[in-house]
Design a protein around this motif. Structure first.
Motif, mmCIF file in Angstrom:
data_model
loop_
_atom_site.group_PDB
_atom_site.id
_atom_site.type_symbol
_atom_site.label_atom_id
_atom_site.label_comp_id
_atom_site.label_asym_id
_atom_site.label_seq_id
_atom_site.Cartn_x
_atom_site.Cartn_y
_atom_site.Cartn_z
ATOM 1 N N ALA A 48 0.722 -1.188 -0.064
ATOM 2 C CA ALA A 48 -0.004 0.073 -0.056
ATOM 3 C C ALA A 48 0.946 1.124 -0.054
ATOM 4 O O ALA A 48 0.526 2.074 -0.754
ATOM 5 C CB ALA A 48 -0.921 0.113 1.164
ATOM 6 N N ASN A 49 1.912 1.648 0.782
ATOM 7 C CA ASN A 49 2.884 2.325 0.819
ATOM 8 C C ASN A 49 3.633 2.491 -0.546
ATOM 9 O O ASN A 49 3.705 3.534 -1.052
ATOM 10 C CB ASN A 49 3.761 2.035 1.968
ATOM 11 N N TYR A 50 3.829 1.630 -1.224
ATOM 12 C CA TYR A 50 4.437 1.483 -2.569
ATOM 13 C C TYR A 50 3.466 2.037 -3.513
ATOM 14 O O TYR A 50 3.717 3.085 -4.328
ATOM 15 C CB TYR A 50 4.797 0.120 -3.025
ATOM 16 N N VAL A 51 2.248 1.874 -3.431
ATOM 17 C CA VAL A 51 1.073 2.345 -4.365
ATOM 18 C C VAL A 51 1.177 3.677 -4.194
ATOM 19 O O VAL A 51 1.049 4.549 -5.080
ATOM 20 C CB VAL A 51 -0.169 1.752 -4.250
ATOM 21 N N LYS A 52 0.973 4.248 -2.643
ATOM 22 C CA LYS A 52 0.609 5.613 -2.399
ATOM 23 C C LYS A 52 2.069 6.510 -2.949
ATOM 24 O O LYS A 52 1.852 7.632 -3.541
ATOM 25 C CB LYS A 52 1.089 5.751 -0.901
ATOM 26 N N LYS A 107 0.544 0.563 -11.236
ATOM 27 C CA LYS A 107 -0.420 -0.154 -12.264
ATOM 28 C C LYS A 107 0.063 -1.350 -13.094
ATOM 29 O O LYS A 107 -0.241 -2.361 -13.399
ATOM 30 C CB LYS A 107 -1.264 0.878 -12.901
ATOM 31 N N ALA A 108 1.479 -0.848 -13.593
ATOM 32 C CA ALA A 108 2.168 -1.659 -14.680
ATOM 33 C C ALA A 108 2.580 -3.071 -14.038
ATOM 34 O O ALA A 108 2.471 -4.271 -14.256
ATOM 35 C CB ALA A 108 3.129 -1.036 -15.248
ATOM 36 N N LYS A 109 2.892 -3.098 -12.610
ATOM 37 C CA LYS A 109 3.120 -4.092 -12.116
ATOM 38 C C LYS A 109 2.152 -4.978 -11.489
ATOM 39 O O LYS A 109 1.984 -6.234 -11.500
ATOM 40 C CB LYS A 109 3.989 -3.798 -10.671
ATOM 41 N N LEU A 110 0.743 -4.303 -11.283
ATOM 42 C CA LEU A 110 -0.413 -5.318 -10.994
ATOM 43 C C LEU A 110 -1.144 -5.498 -11.834
ATOM 44 O O LEU A 110 -1.863 -6.694 -11.755
ATOM 45 C CB LEU A 110 -1.090 -4.178 -9.951
ATOM 46 N N HIS A 142 -7.524 0.963 -6.682
ATOM 47 C CA HIS A 142 -6.571 1.935 -5.719
ATOM 48 C C HIS A 142 -5.127 1.067 -5.537
ATOM 49 O O HIS A 142 -4.484 1.397 -4.630
ATOM 50 C CB HIS A 142 -6.970 2.389 -4.521
ATOM 51 N N GLY A 143 -4.998 0.046 -6.164
ATOM 52 C CA GLY A 143 -3.763 -0.859 -6.234
ATOM 53 C C GLY A 143 -3.879 -1.963 -5.277
ATOM 54 O O GLY A 143 -2.862 -2.558 -5.174
ATOM 55 N N TYR A 155 -5.118 6.929 1.551
ATOM 56 C CA TYR A 155 -5.631 8.254 1.570
ATOM 57 C C TYR A 155 -5.397 8.763 3.157
ATOM 58 O O TYR A 155 -6.215 9.580 3.637
ATOM 59 C CB TYR A 155 -7.286 7.955 1.631
ATOM 60 N N LYS A 156 -4.408 8.421 3.703
ATOM 61 C CA LYS A 156 -3.810 8.768 5.027
ATOM 62 C C LYS A 156 -4.029 10.233 5.151
ATOM 63 O O LYS A 156 -3.246 10.962 4.287
ATOM 64 C CB LYS A 156 -2.388 8.133 5.409
#
Lengths: 51, 196
Positions: free
Chosen positions: A16-20, A27-30, B45-46, B173-174
């Motif tokens: 999640a931190n990587y995405v943020k 997106k390309a990785k997922l 959102h990933g 969304y932190k």
């Protein structure tokens, strides 16, 4: 509910931190992971299920 | 959709789910308000998890309005799994609070699926009223608010998968969402869904 081990939670937070922090890269990785589930599910059902 | 399997050339980062949901929503949007909610919000959102269906709540329509919507969906390349007869879809499913599923027209019913339903109560209507485009997804569709998605996943749905979806959204969304709004929606969930 059975709790999953800490490494699972660690990975959730790490990703999640990587995405943020990488809004243009994640997106390309997922995409291969997300698309492959649909493609394989469609292939399996076409070959094995009749409607 | 063999076109996805036979292509060796990646032309964009858009996923099959992205194409499916935007095609579907562009038709729905001509007829009524809607929200995409639940799992696909986290995935767009990933969140790294699978799904074959996308959840959508649409304005409550009358039979005539639904017939027009259904006809456009058919003309747009979709079919309903439950029935080919729109009157039956309306009477036996949607109007009874039961969801129906549409897929791309093919030689069978194959994923992805769009699961649509009418609002169950005021809470669902409030979600539609607070619908929003979420730019981080880069998708031109309306979602339930982030606060609403977090509240439903934590207070109402509650599976391991849902709790993890909510945690993912909280990280993305932190400092950009209202915890007070999340708590207010949770109170409404208790009022309408748990004590109602």
């Amino acid at each position: 509910m059975v709790e999953r081990d800490k490494s699972h939670d660690d990975e959730l937070v790490r990703w999640a931190n990587y995405v943020k922090e990488n809004p243009e890269k994640w997106k390309a990785k997922l995409k291969p992971f997300l698309d492959s589930q649909i493609i394989i599910a469609r292939r399996f059902r076409k070959e094995n299920l009749t409607y | 959709m063999e076109k996805f399997e036979n292509s060796n050339r990646i032309v964009s980062d858009r996923t099959i789910l992205d194409d499916f949901v935007e095609q579907f929503c562009s038709i729905i949007n001509k007829h009524c308000n809607y929200i995409v909610c639940s799992g696909f919000v986290a995935i767009s959102h990933g969140r790294a998890r699978g799904t074959e269906d996308i959840d959508m709540i649409v304005d409550k329509l009358n039979m005539e309005e639904f017939l027009r919507l259904h006809r456009d969906l058919i003309n747009g390349g979709f079919v309903c799994i439950q029935s080919e007869y729109p009157e039956k879809i309306f009477d036996d499913y949607l109007n009874r609070g039961i969801s129906v599923r549409y897929v791309w027209k093919d030689d069978g019913f194959f994923p992805p699926e769009m699961e649509i339903k009418f609002p169950k109560d005021e809470l669902d209507e409030e979600q539609i009223g607070g619908r929003t485009i979420l730019p981080l997804t880069k998708l031109n569709i309306y979602f339930a608010s982030i606060e609403s998605n977090i509240a439903f996943k934590e207070e109402y749905l509650g599976s391991q998968k849902d709790i993890e979806d909510a945690k993912h959204l909280r990280i993305i969304y932190k400092d950009k969402f209202s915890e007070a709004k999340v708590n207010k929606i949770k109170e409404e969930i208790i009022k309408y869904r748990k004590n109602g």
